[in-house]
Design a protein around this motif. Sequence first.
Motif, PDB file in Angstrom:
ATOM      1  N   LEU A 228     -20.543  16.271  18.234  1.00 33.15           N
ATOM      2  CA  LEU A 228     -21.246  17.313  17.466  1.00 33.15           C
ATOM      3  C   LEU A 228     -20.776  17.376  16.016  1.00 33.15           C
ATOM      4  CD1 LEU A 228     -21.576  20.151  20.076  1.00 33.15           C
ATOM      5  CD2 LEU A 228     -23.394  19.451  18.531  1.00 33.15           C
ATOM      6  N   GLU A 229     -19.565  16.918  15.764  1.00 35.28           N
ATOM      7  CA  GLU A 229     -19.050  16.902  14.397  1.00 35.28           C
ATOM      8  C   GLU A 229     -19.979  16.126  13.469  1.00 35.28           C
ATOM      9  OE1 GLU A 229     -15.215  15.137  11.932  1.00 35.28           O
ATOM     10  OE2 GLU A 229     -14.967  15.705  14.031  1.00 35.28           O
ATOM     11  N   ALA A 236     -25.134  19.664   7.157  1.00 37.00           N
ATOM     12  CA  ALA A 236     -24.644  20.174   5.868  1.00 37.00           C
ATOM     13  C   ALA A 236     -25.224  19.368   4.710  1.00 37.00           C
ATOM     14  CB  ALA A 236     -23.114  20.129   5.844  1.00 37.00           C
ATOM     15  N   ALA A 237     -25.298  18.049   4.878  1.00 34.27           N
ATOM     16  CA  ALA A 237     -25.855  17.200   3.817  1.00 34.27           C
ATOM     17  C   ALA A 237     -27.356  17.429   3.663  1.00 34.27           C
ATOM     18  CB  ALA A 237     -25.580  15.729   4.140  1.00 34.27           C
ATOM     19  N   TYR A 238     -28.067  17.565   4.779  1.00 32.38           N
ATOM     20  CA  TYR A 238     -29.526  17.728   4.742  1.00 32.38           C
ATOM     21  C   TYR A 238     -29.926  19.067   4.124  1.00 32.38           C
ATOM     22  CZ  TYR A 238     -34.375  17.227   6.270  1.00 32.38           C
ATOM     23  OH  TYR A 238     -35.756  17.108   6.290  1.00 32.38           O
ATOM     24  N   LEU A 259     -14.894  23.010  16.212  1.00 26.69           N
ATOM     25  CA  LEU A 259     -16.215  22.879  15.586  1.00 26.69           C
ATOM     26  C   LEU A 259     -16.528  24.087  14.703  1.00 26.69           C
ATOM     27  CD1 LEU A 259     -18.228  21.408  18.596  1.00 26.69           C
ATOM     28  CD2 LEU A 259     -17.571  20.205  16.500  1.00 26.69           C
ATOM     29  N   GLN A 260     -16.133  25.267  15.143  1.00 30.78           N
ATOM     30  CA  GLN A 260     -16.369  26.461  14.328  1.00 30.78           C
ATOM     31  C   GLN A 260     -15.521  26.433  13.057  1.00 30.78           C
ATOM     32  OE1 GLN A 260     -16.912  30.280  16.448  1.00 30.78           O
ATOM     33  NE2 GLN A 260     -16.779  29.095  18.347  1.00 30.78           N
ATOM     34  N   GLU A 261     -14.329  25.864  13.171  1.00 35.58           N
ATOM     35  CA  GLU A 261     -13.500  25.691  11.970  1.00 35.58           C
ATOM     36  C   GLU A 261     -14.158  24.711  10.999  1.00 35.58           C
ATOM     37  OE1 GLU A 261      -9.573  24.504  13.326  1.00 35.58           O
ATOM     38  OE2 GLU A 261      -8.814  26.496  12.785  1.00 35.58           O
ATOM     39  N   GLU A 265     -15.344  25.066   7.064  1.00 35.17           N
ATOM     40  CA  GLU A 265     -14.898  24.095   6.062  1.00 35.17           C
ATOM     41  C   GLU A 265     -16.087  23.522   5.281  1.00 35.17           C
ATOM     42  OE1 GLU A 265     -13.352  19.532   6.339  1.00 35.17           O
ATOM     43  OE2 GLU A 265     -12.346  20.966   7.667  1.00 35.17           O
ATOM     44  N   LEU A 266     -17.219  23.313   5.991  1.00 36.26           N
ATOM     45  CA  LEU A 266     -18.413  22.745   5.353  1.00 36.26           C
ATOM     46  C   LEU A 266     -19.236  23.803   4.616  1.00 36.26           C
ATOM     47  CD1 LEU A 266     -19.575  20.367   8.251  1.00 36.26           C
ATOM     48  CD2 LEU A 266     -18.567  19.678   6.063  1.00 36.26           C
TER      49      LEU A 266
END
Length: 428
Positions: A228-229, A236-238, A259-261, A265-266
């Motif tokens: 899922l990462e 995030a990029a899209y 994943l929530q962290e 971060e993103l």
Amino acid sequence: MKILITTDWYKPIVNGVVTSVINLKRELEERGHEVRVLTLSDHYESYEEDSVYYMKSLNLEKIYPNARAVLPHSERMLDDLICWEPDVVHSQCEFMTFSYAVKISKKCGCPLLHTYHTIYEDYLHYLPGRIARYRAGRALGRKTVAAFSRKVLKKTSQVIVPTQKVEKILESYQVAEPVAVIPTGIDLKRFMTVLPEEEKQQLKKQWGIPAENKVLVSVGRLAKEKNLEELLRYFAAYRKEEKNLTFLIAGDGPDSFRLQELVMELGIQDQVIFTGMVRPEEVGKYYQLGDVFVCASNSETQGITYIEALASGIPALCRKDACLDHVVTDGYNGFQYESYEYFKMHLTYILEKEERRAQMGENARETAYLFSTWNFCTMAENLYREVLARQETEETVYAGRAMLWQEISASMLRNSRLLKRTILRKGA
């Protein structure tokens, strides 16, 4: 037929193995077969309930979520199942309940079939220390998995795999037992029932999804092997180009906190929603909140969630994988991607025209019919009969050989006696 299914996992746990067992049991019973299930109790006490036999076990969740262990012990319920005399034992897991399956099949003289659900190579990161982090460790791990698989499957009469991908893996492991490909079926009714628009909008509002946003949906266990990462980084990029987009992640698991962290971060915490565990009867609704189903896993033997998403009428955008052959067809019911560039291109293509997305959704439903529980059960039922007939033939051949050997031995004994008498007469 009397059919015993053995599995380390059962309700209320939600995963592909449990889904497979539940659907197979229900469909077989509807056809008049008598089905019992042997599984593990969630505490150190054995009990039986509605033809399901729960064997006492110990908690092993520190090693793997929901994992349990059995200790060697005398078990009355095991004797009950042996006295029941199943015609077929169908094992679903290679570890704790497998020894029970082997013992019962031997005692009853019935064939043991085994469904190989898991590609264990993709779970080596659960190994302790540095073993899982180095190439040499992974190579050793693969050899160990291959040896383990051969050892386990050698005890079976027939192996079942959900896809040709797994069949080829077992071939590379040099597994000698016969292998049949039977895709796991799903209960299509649960996912093909269209969610009323009013209920859909209400559920979106409950989770804070803006009405104008398109939704990417992921359903399943949150674990490292599900990758899922990658989806979060791609999302995030899209979003730098498409703002009206939400990523809905339905499910829970050992990788949830990490994943929530990463989401924090993103900087996409306002656009990503973690629902946590969803009740099985509610899962179909969450697929229908999505405009596109996304998955980046390469660890699937078949991937039940792919089929559930297609049955829900949702186009799929998934990392390319051999298990998706004949499931996700590029441009028809979704796409398979190999890089961010392809992910971006395919996602844009699906979302830019609603008529196109809707047509791909209809195509997705058509594809899902191939994976109905009816087809799944029919193929399993036919294989049971084939294996029983094969065993009967083998027993007949064995009995014939034994009889022939007895006749040869008797003839040799008669000839030996005759020769002895002849020698004695000549000596006299």
